[in-house]
Design an enzyme around this catalytic site. Structure first.
Site, PDB file in Angstrom:
ATOM      1  CB  THR A   1      45.063 -29.474  77.544  1.00 41.42           C
ATOM      2  OG1 THR A   1      44.360 -28.524  76.746  1.00 41.42           O
ATOM      3  CG2 THR A   1      44.188 -29.927  78.706  1.00 41.42           C
TER       4      THR A   1
ATOM      5  CG  ASP B   1      37.329 -28.020  79.332  1.00 45.37           C
ATOM      6  OD1 ASP B   1      37.400 -28.697  80.378  1.00 45.37           O
ATOM      7  OD2 ASP B   1      37.629 -26.815  79.285  1.00 45.37           O
TER       8      ASP B   1
ATOM      9  CG  ASP C   1      41.370 -26.170  79.678  1.00 44.64           C
ATOM     10  OD1 ASP C   1      42.012 -26.358  78.639  1.00 44.64           O
ATOM     11  OD2 ASP C   1      40.261 -25.607  79.713  1.00 44.64           O
TER      12      ASP C   1
ATOM     13  CD  GLN D   1      38.021 -18.568  77.123  1.00 41.82           C
ATOM     14  OE1 GLN D   1      39.047 -18.811  77.768  1.00 41.82           O
ATOM     15  NE2 GLN D   1      36.832 -18.996  77.509  1.00 41.82           N
TER      16      GLN D   1
ATOM     17  CD  GLU E   1      36.774 -19.413  89.337  1.00 43.34           C
ATOM     18  OE1 GLU E   1      35.767 -19.687  90.006  1.00 43.34           O
ATOM     19  OE2 GLU E   1      37.492 -20.282  88.802  1.00 43.34           O
TER      20      GLU E   1
ATOM     21  CD  GLU F   1      39.153 -28.114  83.159  1.00 46.32           C
ATOM     22  OE1 GLU F   1      38.713 -29.126  82.558  1.00 46.32           O
ATOM     23  OE2 GLU F   1      39.116 -26.966  82.687  1.00 46.32           O
TER      24      GLU F   1
ATOM     25  NE  ARG G   1      40.946 -17.564  82.490  1.00 49.28           N
ATOM     26  CZ  ARG G   1      40.273 -18.712  82.603  1.00 49.28           C
ATOM     27  NH1 ARG G   1      39.334 -19.025  81.720  1.00 49.28           N
ATOM     28  NH2 ARG G   1      40.536 -19.555  83.561  1.00 49.28           N
TER      29      ARG G   1
ATOM     30  CD  GLU H   1      39.568 -22.899  82.668  1.00 50.74           C
ATOM     31  OE1 GLU H   1      39.244 -23.918  82.024  1.00 50.74           O
ATOM     32  OE2 GLU H   1      38.903 -21.847  82.666  1.00 50.74           O
TER      33      GLU H   1
ATOM     34  CG  HIS I   1      34.729 -22.135  86.902  1.00 53.37           C
ATOM     35  ND1 HIS I   1      35.794 -21.264  86.958  1.00 53.37           N
ATOM     36  CD2 HIS I   1      34.541 -22.419  85.575  1.00 53.37           C
ATOM     37  CE1 HIS I   1      36.232 -21.032  85.723  1.00 53.37           C
ATOM     38  NE2 HIS I   1      35.496 -21.709  84.868  1.00 53.37           N
TER      39      HIS I   1
ATOM     40  CE  LYS J   1      39.173 -22.416  78.055  1.00 50.76           C
ATOM     41  NZ  LYS J   1      39.263 -22.717  79.493  1.00 50.76           N
TER      42      LYS J   1
END
Lengths: 356, 356
Positions: free
Chosen positions: A202, A76, A178, A185, A302, A146, A182, A144, A83, A198
């Site tokens: 996925t 990844d 993904d 992490q 975000e 991607e 948070r 996420e 970002h 994570k």
């Protein structure tokens, strides 16, 4: 309809083209298995031949697709400037948002290939340690958005792939969600990077679109500043693919793959410059794709600015992060979509839910 | 001689016992392939039966061994307190050496499973970016002495493995040399962890020793302080296996696996607590094993204190890090050894060696 390949439930490679789906099993041995890997390993000449032969397959009225390929290593990256900039502003307020290495190399890390799942797989909310430490279901479950590249042609251990040959190794493209916890992490990631935040899931789309189908979507980008080291130099470019994030039926973000700073060719040149080899089935994801505008951000952290600015939904509810039952669809033609619904965290099998 | 399993060059599972080696191919379908994976997936009852039947195999006068198993996911932990403490002292002088999470969870990250290689494979010095940035062959090429556990029995996605059942999933043990380029790692690793500094090669021994053979080497340890969260609680223990690091024929460190703070059972309980699944062939490495004494350190960066205190060799030379042509052997009964010689960095295929 853009050509794409998948794998049928029960086995056999299939192809989508001209609004029809063909079962290719029986046309060649590499179409008979339960993944695209043998086909992807064959190389560009065979891929081109296959494209001309898909209508020789048996046309299917309906197709139920399985996981498209066996993931070898999953890497990844972190290749969207907006970002990385947004996360830097949130987590290191007052400091320079980008870390010193970011403009010099495509930052990346290895993820868990054993938990890559296909579109539609339910995602159970992970439990784990958060700061304190305390233990419980993640309270900051996120997405996420991607772009994922799938390696077809392997490379040799000890032999770096030059940037100008890197695309030769890529078979196709998928959409990637993904999923990220948070809070888990944030507590675990120093000094060795994301792990349990994570690794629970996925998601990828079930159709793999050959990169050859995206040739007319290549667009030039402005020069990278500073100029990268020689092994990363190529005329700057990106794909132009519109993407959207749908949450419970409402589109909450629209962005585009042209917002990626590092190209897939640069990522591969970097990944192999130390002699690391590529294998058929390697999944190389871009990292979250965010554009410069507020509604072009590819993650909830975000979009809600780490929960400070909740996202309002038409039903009157608001989201900082994902709630149980929420359904997220990432979508972008010609890649299709990748969907997942959040299930409640696992229950009583864990001893204790609060520690200290 | 302790029982161990391997794979013959050309295919077929073999077993080592009583000073003899037996070719097990033909005894059961899971012994006929080119990896231990099918055998490892069978489970403890079958493993116990196999142990009683190895002398039914064909005795071999000599055996050339291949890579023993296909690595699914490779996870590298950081479970030696003395190692984490030493690196903290070197890189964050004046600060508390251990980061706040270290005593609460087994810190770990995913490595590159595609570049795990067997004992004896030459290791080419990696090139890459270092701080500056500049580009060139690593000037801080290092080893890491680790214990590696190999998963036999898979677990389900979404179902955490309780700590008291975790060992049931483990088939066996190998020695691991997690080669590391410290200068590449130092520049790249913020914020997502090690990537190219580790991904060029990881060496493992060719014989896999079943954990059942190590039962009498379990020793109790002092209580962990602070007490871990409930999902990580078990009576503290480690294996008692003497290990040594030999550099160009001279033993430069002697240590023991009892210096690991977190157990393999705790590592597995942590790895799966978020719902991540195990697969047959997952390789779970301990992280560098260092003891409290100066000559018990499992990496050169610790032995030479980041180059400040070179290691003197009998031929009058000294080492801060590895030089081309150096040979490292990690050794420990009953695991055997894992050996690797350093080859010079790749040459002219890379454009430019200095950037800016």
């Amino acid at each position: 309809m853009t050509l794409a390949y998948g794998v049928l439930e029960g086995g056999g490679v299939c192809a989508r083209g001209d609004g029809r789906v063909f079962d290719l099993s029986g046309l060649a041995p590499c179409f008979d298995g339960d993944s695209l890997n043998a086909f992807m390993a064959r190389g560009p000449q065979f891929w081109a031949q296959a494209e001309g032969r898909i209508s020789e397959g048996r046309e299917l009225a309906a197709a139920r697709l399985a996981m498209p390929f066996e993931v070898a290593d999953y890497v990844d990256f972190y290749s969207s400037l907006h970002h990385a900039h947004n996360l830097g502003r949130m987590f290191r307020p007052g400091a320079e948002p980008l870390l010193p290495n970011w403009r010099h190399l495509p930052v990346g890390y290895h993820g868990r290939s054993g938990t890559v799942v296909p579109d539609g797989t339910a995602v159970r909310r992970p439990s784990g340690q958060r700061a304190g430490p305390s233990f419980g279901p993640s309270e900051k479950l996120d997405i996420e958005l991607e772009l994922g590249f799938v390696v077809g042609i392997a490379s040799e251990l000890g032999a770096p792939v030059p940037v100008e040959r890197a695309l030769d190794h890529v078979f196709g493209v998928v959409l990637v969600n993904d999923w990220s916890a948070r809070d888990i992490q944030a507590w675990e990631y120093q000094p060795l990077g994301p792990f349990l935040g994570k690794s629970f899931a996925t998601s990828i789309s079930r159709w793999v679109v050959p990169v050859s189908e995206l040739a007319d979507r290549r667009v030039p980008l402005a020069a990278q500043d500073p100029e990268p080291l020689p092994y990363l130099q190529e005329p700057p470019w990106a794909f132009d693919i519109d993407l959207e994030v749908e949450l419970n039926g409402t589109v909450v973000a629209r962005t585009n793959t042209r917002h990626l700073y590092w190209s897939i060719a640069q990522q591969i040149a970097h990944l192999t410059v130390n002699g690391a080899s590529l294998r058929t089935g390697d999944l190389l994801a871009s990292g979250t794709i965010s554009g410069p505008e507020r509604d072009e951000r590819g993650s909830l952290i975000e979009l809600s600015w780490n929960g400070e600015e909740p996202i309002e939904l038409p039903d009157g509810s608001a989201r900082r992060f994902l709630e149980d039952g929420d359904e997220v669809v990432l979508r972008g033609e010609p890649l299709g979509e990748v969907r997942g619904r959040i299930e409640a965290a696992a229950g009583g099998c864990l001893r204790g839910t609060v520690g200290g």
